[in-house]
Design a protein around this motif. Structure first.
Motif, mmCIF file in Angstrom:
data_model
loop_
_atom_site.group_PDB
_atom_site.id
_atom_site.type_symbol
_atom_site.label_atom_id
_atom_site.label_comp_id
_atom_site.label_asym_id
_atom_site.label_seq_id
_atom_site.Cartn_x
_atom_site.Cartn_y
_atom_site.Cartn_z
ATOM 1 N N GLU A 280 1.056 -1.166 0.087
ATOM 2 C CA GLU A 280 -0.270 -0.124 0.203
ATOM 3 C C GLU A 280 0.625 1.014 -0.209
ATOM 4 N N LYS A 281 1.478 1.479 1.216
ATOM 5 C CA LYS A 281 2.770 2.833 1.584
ATOM 6 C C LYS A 281 3.082 2.634 -0.459
ATOM 7 N N ASP A 282 4.078 2.130 -1.035
ATOM 8 C CA ASP A 282 4.362 1.962 -2.780
ATOM 9 C C ASP A 282 3.781 2.326 -3.524
ATOM 10 N N ARG A 283 2.564 1.738 -3.697
ATOM 11 C CA ARG A 283 1.099 2.494 -4.153
ATOM 12 C C ARG A 283 1.218 3.789 -4.219
ATOM 13 N N ILE A 284 0.925 4.496 -2.553
ATOM 14 C CA ILE A 284 0.780 5.618 -2.180
ATOM 15 C C ILE A 284 2.121 6.578 -2.950
ATOM 16 N N LYS A 285 2.028 6.171 -2.540
ATOM 17 C CA LYS A 285 3.693 7.278 -3.076
ATOM 18 C C LYS A 285 3.957 7.601 -4.317
ATOM 19 N N GLN A 286 3.618 6.259 -5.483
ATOM 20 C CA GLN A 286 3.541 5.786 -6.657
ATOM 21 C C GLN A 286 2.497 6.960 -7.170
ATOM 22 N N ALA A 287 1.330 6.931 -6.279
ATOM 23 C CA ALA A 287 0.005 7.692 -7.056
ATOM 24 C C ALA A 287 0.411 9.415 -7.000
ATOM 25 N N TYR A 288 0.980 9.977 -5.392
ATOM 26 C CA TYR A 288 1.718 10.835 -5.168
ATOM 27 C C TYR A 288 2.471 11.458 -6.645
ATOM 28 N N LEU A 289 3.036 10.087 -6.731
ATOM 29 C CA LEU A 289 4.698 11.418 -7.461
ATOM 30 C C LEU A 289 4.203 11.364 -9.231
ATOM 31 N N ASP A 290 2.729 10.887 -9.721
ATOM 32 C CA ASP A 290 2.354 10.056 -11.072
ATOM 33 C C ASP A 290 1.614 11.997 -10.717
ATOM 34 N N PHE A 291 0.730 11.867 -9.984
ATOM 35 C CA PHE A 291 0.165 12.920 -9.443
ATOM 36 C C PHE A 291 0.794 14.711 -9.859
ATOM 37 N N VAL A 292 1.943 14.986 -8.989
ATOM 38 C CA VAL A 292 2.942 15.589 -8.775
ATOM 39 C C VAL A 292 3.420 16.039 -10.352
ATOM 40 N N LEU A 293 3.408 14.649 -11.370
ATOM 41 C CA LEU A 293 4.373 14.880 -12.309
ATOM 42 C C LEU A 293 3.734 15.139 -13.649
ATOM 43 N N ASN A 294 2.054 14.505 -13.650
ATOM 44 C CA ASN A 294 1.148 15.174 -14.630
ATOM 45 C C ASN A 294 0.257 16.637 -13.878
ATOM 46 N N GLU A 295 0.303 16.554 -12.520
ATOM 47 C CA GLU A 295 -0.095 18.014 -12.480
ATOM 48 C C GLU A 295 0.480 19.786 -12.443
ATOM 49 N N GLY A 296 1.914 18.923 -12.045
ATOM 50 C CA GLY A 296 2.863 20.300 -12.112
ATOM 51 C C GLY A 296 2.587 21.114 -9.914
ATOM 52 N N HIS A 297 1.686 19.981 -9.319
ATOM 53 C CA HIS A 297 1.749 20.515 -7.616
ATOM 54 C C HIS A 297 1.724 19.667 -7.142
ATOM 55 N N PRO A 298 1.322 19.095 -5.897
ATOM 56 C CA PRO A 298 1.287 18.506 -5.310
ATOM 57 C C PRO A 298 -0.523 18.323 -4.874
ATOM 58 N N PRO A 299 -1.055 16.979 -4.636
ATOM 59 C CA PRO A 299 -2.513 17.268 -4.264
ATOM 60 C C PRO A 299 -3.046 18.367 -3.588
ATOM 61 N N GLN A 300 -4.398 18.706 -3.336
ATOM 62 C CA GLN A 300 -4.446 19.907 -2.724
ATOM 63 C C GLN A 300 -4.712 19.214 -1.557
ATOM 64 N N SER A 301 -5.564 17.687 -1.090
ATOM 65 C CA SER A 301 -5.474 17.554 -0.099
ATOM 66 C C SER A 301 -5.312 16.238 -0.267
ATOM 67 N N VAL A 302 -5.057 15.127 0.712
ATOM 68 C CA VAL A 302 -4.930 13.923 1.362
ATOM 69 C C VAL A 302 -5.884 13.446 1.080
ATOM 70 N N PHE A 303 -7.307 13.464 1.254
ATOM 71 C CA PHE A 303 -8.590 13.296 0.464
ATOM 72 C C PHE A 303 -8.775 12.752 -1.165
ATOM 73 N N LYS A 304 -8.310 13.641 -1.630
ATOM 74 C CA LYS A 304 -7.921 13.433 -2.810
ATOM 75 C C LYS A 304 -7.402 12.786 -3.136
ATOM 76 N N LEU A 305 -6.209 12.632 -2.814
ATOM 77 C CA LEU A 305 -5.264 11.602 -3.321
ATOM 78 C C LEU A 305 -5.977 9.917 -3.370
ATOM 79 N N THR A 306 -6.736 9.780 -2.285
ATOM 80 C CA THR A 306 -6.646 8.621 -1.417
ATOM 81 C C THR A 306 -8.268 8.366 -1.895
ATOM 82 N N GLN A 307 -8.573 9.199 -2.060
ATOM 83 C CA GLN A 307 -10.310 9.029 -3.120
ATOM 84 C C GLN A 307 -9.796 8.321 -3.874
ATOM 85 N N GLN A 308 -8.958 8.634 -4.921
ATOM 86 C CA GLN A 308 -8.526 8.712 -6.836
ATOM 87 C C GLN A 308 -7.999 7.715 -6.374
ATOM 88 N N LEU A 309 -7.154 7.350 -5.039
ATOM 89 C CA LEU A 309 -7.095 5.298 -5.448
ATOM 90 C C LEU A 309 -7.991 4.474 -5.070
#
Lengths: 436, 209
Positions: free
Chosen positions: B2-31
Motif C-alpha cells: 500500500e505504501k508504495d502505491r501511495i508514493k507512486q500515485a503521489y509522484l504521478d500526480f505531481v508529475l502530471n499536475e505540476g503541484h501536489p494534490p490539494q488534500s490527502v483526501f483527494k489522493l486517497t479517493q483517487q486511489l
C-alpha cells in the motif's frame, strides 16, 4: 586514477579568463621591462618588446620542440602562423587537463552504450595510457584483440567555443591586428578544432583514408570499431610500435629510418596529390614506428583532416614547382593569386614580399626539386634556421603585422612544417622525386 | 504494498499536475483507499517528498556499489561514482526533482531545502564512512576537531552539484559532469594531506618550545 593534487584545470569560464588574464599580465610586465630598460638608457627596441610579447603568447603553447619552432618562425613570415599558434594554444590548454576519473569514464560509457566499459570489453584498464588532444586513451581487450579506446573530455566542444570567444580580443590586441583581417583564418581554425571533437567524423575519415592508402607500402592503419564508438568514444586497434622519441632511443639502423621516413613522405604526397585530403596533424604522438619488415609506420588520429580545394592544390603545387622558382614573373602571378601580394601594395612592399617568398620557397621547396633528399643533413636545417632568423630580424617585414595568403594555407603549412620536422628528427634520407 | 502505491500515485500526480494534490483526501479517493490508510504511512505529502529523495540517494549508492570496480576505487572515486550515478537517476526524474527542489528552495535560499532532510542524513553517513576509509588508507589527512565538520562541508558540495544540475543548460548536462569532477577533486585536495598540515605542524613546533 591518481590521487595527487592536480593543478591547472581551467574549465570554468572564470578560471579560463583568469588564465588569459595572466597572459595579459605577463605582456604588461614586458611593457614595464621595456620602459625600465629605456629608462636606464639601454637599447630596448620596440621590436624586442613585440618579440617578448609574442614569445609570451607562443610561450609554452606549442608541443613543438626547438627545431620545429625555428621552421615555424620561418613560415611565420606569411603570418599564417598566428592562427596556427592560436590553434596550438587551445591544444595545449587541453593537453594540460588532468585525466578523467575512473567513475566519469564509466559514466561516459553508460551514457553512450548503457553499459560500463567492463561489461562492454573483456578487459578494460581504468587508468588512461596516454592523453589525446581532447581526451585520453585507454587500453582494452575484446575477443583477444588489443584495442585503444579514446574517451573525450565532457563539454570539450563547448569550452572550445567559449575559449575562442574569450581569447580572440586579447590575441588580436596583443598581436596588433584587427578582426576583419584575420577572420577567414580564425574561422578556418575554429572549423578544424570543432571537427576534432566529432569522433564519428574521425572514424569515417580514418576508415576512408586507410582504405584509399592501401597501395602504399610499410604503412599501417588501425581498424575502427563503429559498434564501440560514438561521437565521444572512439575504439580502434591498439597498434604496436613506439613514438618517435622512444623509437630513436632504440638506435634503429639508417635503412630502417629511411624506410619509415619514405613511408611517411609517400603517405603525405599520396594524400596531397591523389586524395586532396590531408592528415593535417603530423604530431609525433600520432605516429607509431617499429623495426619489423625493415621499418613500419602506424598512423593514428584522423581528427584533423584538411580537404584541399582543387584551385588551392594547383596553386600550392605550382608554387613548389622548380620552374616557378626560376621564373620571377610567374611567381609574382601565383603569389598575387594566393593573396600574398595585393594590387594595392606599394612597389617596394611588393618587392620585399617577393624577395622573402622567393628565399623561403627556395629552401622549403628544396626537397621537392631533387630526386633524393637527406633530411638528416644538418646543413639544410642550419640554412632553415638562418633564413628564419633573417626573416625575423628584417625590420621592414616585422612591421607587416597583417596576415596574408589563402586561409587554406594554414593547415597545409602546419602539415608540412610538422612533416619536415618529423623527418629531420628521424634523420631519414628519402626519394622525394619531383612533385607530380 | 500500500505504501508504495501511495508514493507512486503521489509522484504521478505531481508529475502530471505540476503541484501536489490539494488534500490527502483527494489522493486517497483517487486511489480508492481510506484516508486513514495514508496516515499509517505518512503524516503529510512533504514526508513523501523527503522519502522519494532519500530513495534517489539510496538507489545511487547501491547502484554505484554494484559496479565491479567499486572495491578498487579510493574514497575520491567512490564519491565521484556516487554523484554520477545520482545524476543519472535524477536525469530520469529531472522534472520531479526540479519541481520539488524549487518548491522548497525559494523560501529561504541560504538553508538546505527541507525535502532533502532524509537524503542529507544518509549522505552524511555515507561520506563519514568514505572519510573514515580514506583516513585508514592515508588518502585523507587526520585532523582532529576540524574533521568533524567535513560531512557538513561535503553536504555543501552536494548542494552545489544539485544546484548546478538544476541550472545546467548544456546537452546531456555535460557541464555538470565537469563540475562534479572538479568539485570533488578540489575537496579531496583540501582534505588530503597538504600545505595546511605542514603549516599547522610547524606552528605547533614553534609554540611548544
Amino acid at each position: 586514477m591518481s590521487d595527487e593534487p592536480q593543478t591547472s584545470l581551467p574549465t570554468t569560464k572564470v578560471a579560463r579568463a583568469a588564465r588569459f588574464a595572466k597572459t595579459g599580465f605577463n605582456v604588461g610586465t614586458n611593457y614595464i621591462k621595456h620602459y625600465a630598460k629605456k629608462a636606464v638608457g639601454s637599447e630596448s627596441t620596440t621590436e624586442d618588446l613585440h618579440a617578448a610579447n609574442a614569445a609570451e603568447l607562443y610561450g609554452t603553447l606549442s608541443e613543438m620542440k626547438g627545431s620545429v619552432l625555428k621552421v615555424a618562425q620561418m613560415l611565420a613570415m606569411e603570418k599564417n602562423m598566428l592562427p596556427t599558434a592560436y590553434a596550438e594554444q587551445f591544444a595545449q590548454a587541453q593537453y594540460s587537463t588532468p585525466p578523467l576519473s575512473g567513475p566519469l569514464v564509466v559514466k561516459a560509457f553508460r551514457d553512450a552504450f548503457g553499459k560500463s566499459p567492463f561489461q562492454l570489453f573483456d578487459e578494460f584498464e581504468p587508468e588512461a595510457r596516454q592523453a589525446a588532444s581532447i581526451g585520453q586513451v585507454h587500453f582494452a581487450r575484446k575477443d583477444g584483440k588489443a584495442l585503444a579506446v579514446k574517451v573525450q573530455y565532457p563539454g570539450v566542444a563547448d569550452s572550445i567555443k567559449s575559449d575562442i570567444r574569450l581569447v580572440k580580443p586579447i590575441a588580436l590586441r596583443v598581436m596588433g591586428l584587427n578582426e576583419a583581417q584575420v577572420r577567414p583564418y580564425l574561422e578556418e581554425v575554429e572549423t578544424r578544432l570543432l571537427e576534432e571533437t566529432d569522433y564519428k567524423l574521425e572514424l569515417r575519415r580514418g576508415q576512408e583514408i586507410a582504405a584509399k592508402c592501401q597501395p602504399l607500402q610499410h604503412l599501417e592503419f588501425p581498424a575502427y570499431y563503429p559498434e564501440f564508438s560514438t561521437a565521444r568514444i572512439l575504439t580502434m586497434d591498439w597498434l604496436p610500435g613506439q613514438h618517435l622519441k622512444e623509437f630513436l632511443a632504440t638506435n634503429p639502423s639508417q635503412e630502417i629510418r629511411n624506410q619509415i621516413g619514405q613511408a611517411m613522405w609517400d603517405f603525405y604526397q599520396f594524400q596531397f596529390n591523389e586524395l586532396h585530403q590531408l592528415h593535417a596533424d603530423p604530431h609525433p604522438g600520432n605516429f607509431l614506428m617499429r623495426a619489423e619488415n625493415g621499418g613500419t609506420l602506424g598512423v593514428l588520429d584522423f581528427g584533423c583532416v584538411k580537404d584541399v580545394p582543387q584551385d588551392v592544390y594547383e596553386l600550392f603545387k605550382d608554387l613548389l614547382a622548380p620552374e616557378t622558382f626560376a621564373d620571377e614573373a610567374r611567381l609574382e602571378a601565383l603569389l598575387a593569386q594566393a593573396g600574398v601580394l595585393r594590387a594595392t601594395d606599394a612597389p617596394a612592399m611588393r618587392a620585399l614580399y617577393l624577395r622573402t617568398m622567393q628565399a623561403s620557397l627556395e629552401l622549403v621547396g628544396c626537397p621537392f626539386r631533387q630526386a633524393t633528399f637527406d633530411f638528416g643533413d644538418p646543413a639544410y636545417m642550419a640554412a632553415l634556421y638562418a633564413l628564419g632568423d633573417d626573416l625575423m630580424a628584417d625590420p621592414e617585414l616585422r612591421k607587416q603585422r597583417e596576415p596574408r595568403g589563402s586561409e587554406h594555407f594554414i593547415y597545409l603549412n602546419r602539415t608540412y612544417v610538422g612533416l619536415f620536422a618529423l623527418l629531420t628528427e628521424l634523420g631519414a634520407s628519402i626519394a622525394t622525386g619531383i612533385l607530380v | 504494498m500500500e505504501k508504495d502505491r501511495i508514493k507512486q500515485a503521489y509522484l504521478d500526480f505531481v508529475l502530471n499536475e505540476g503541484h501536489p494534490p490539494q488534500s490527502v483526501f483527494k489522493l486517497t479517493q483517487q486511489l480508492g483507499v481510506a484516508e486513514s490508510e495514508f496516515y499509517q504511512h505518512y503524516p503529510n505529502f512533504e514526508a513523501i517528498d523527503r522519502e522519494i529523495w532519500a530513495d534517489f540517494g539510496r538507489q545511487a549508492r547501491e547502484t554505484a556499489a554494484a559496479e565491479p570496480v567499486w572495491d578498487g576505487y579510493g574514497s575520491r572515486e567512490k564519491l565521484l561514482a556516487f554523484y554520477y550515478t545520482l545524476l543519472e537517476i535524477l536525469k530520469n526524474n529531472r522534472s520531479y526533482a526540479l519541481m520539488s527542489l524549487r518548491r522548497s528552495l525559494h523560501r529561504i535560499p541560504a538553508l538546505s531545502p527541507r525535502v532533502l532532510d532524509d537524503f542529507r542524513q544518509d549522505f552524511e553517513y555515507f561520506v563519514s564512512d568514505l572519510l573514515r576509509d580514506g583516513r585508514v588508507t592515508g588518502e585523507i589527512a587526520n585532523r582532529p576537531l576540524v574533521q568533524d565538520g567535513y560531512p557538513r562541508f561535503f553536504w555543501q558540495q552536494a548542494l552545489f552539484v544539485l544546484g548546478y544540475f538544476a541550472k545546467d543548460d548544456t546537452v546531456n548536462f555535460e557541464r555538470t559532469d565537469a563540475a562534479v569532477e572538479k568539485a570533488v577533486t578540489l575537496s579531496f585536495d583540501l582534505v588530503g594531506r597538504n600545505t595546511i598540515d605542514s603549516a599547522v605542524d610547524f606552528v605547533r613546533f614553534l609554540v611548544r618550545k
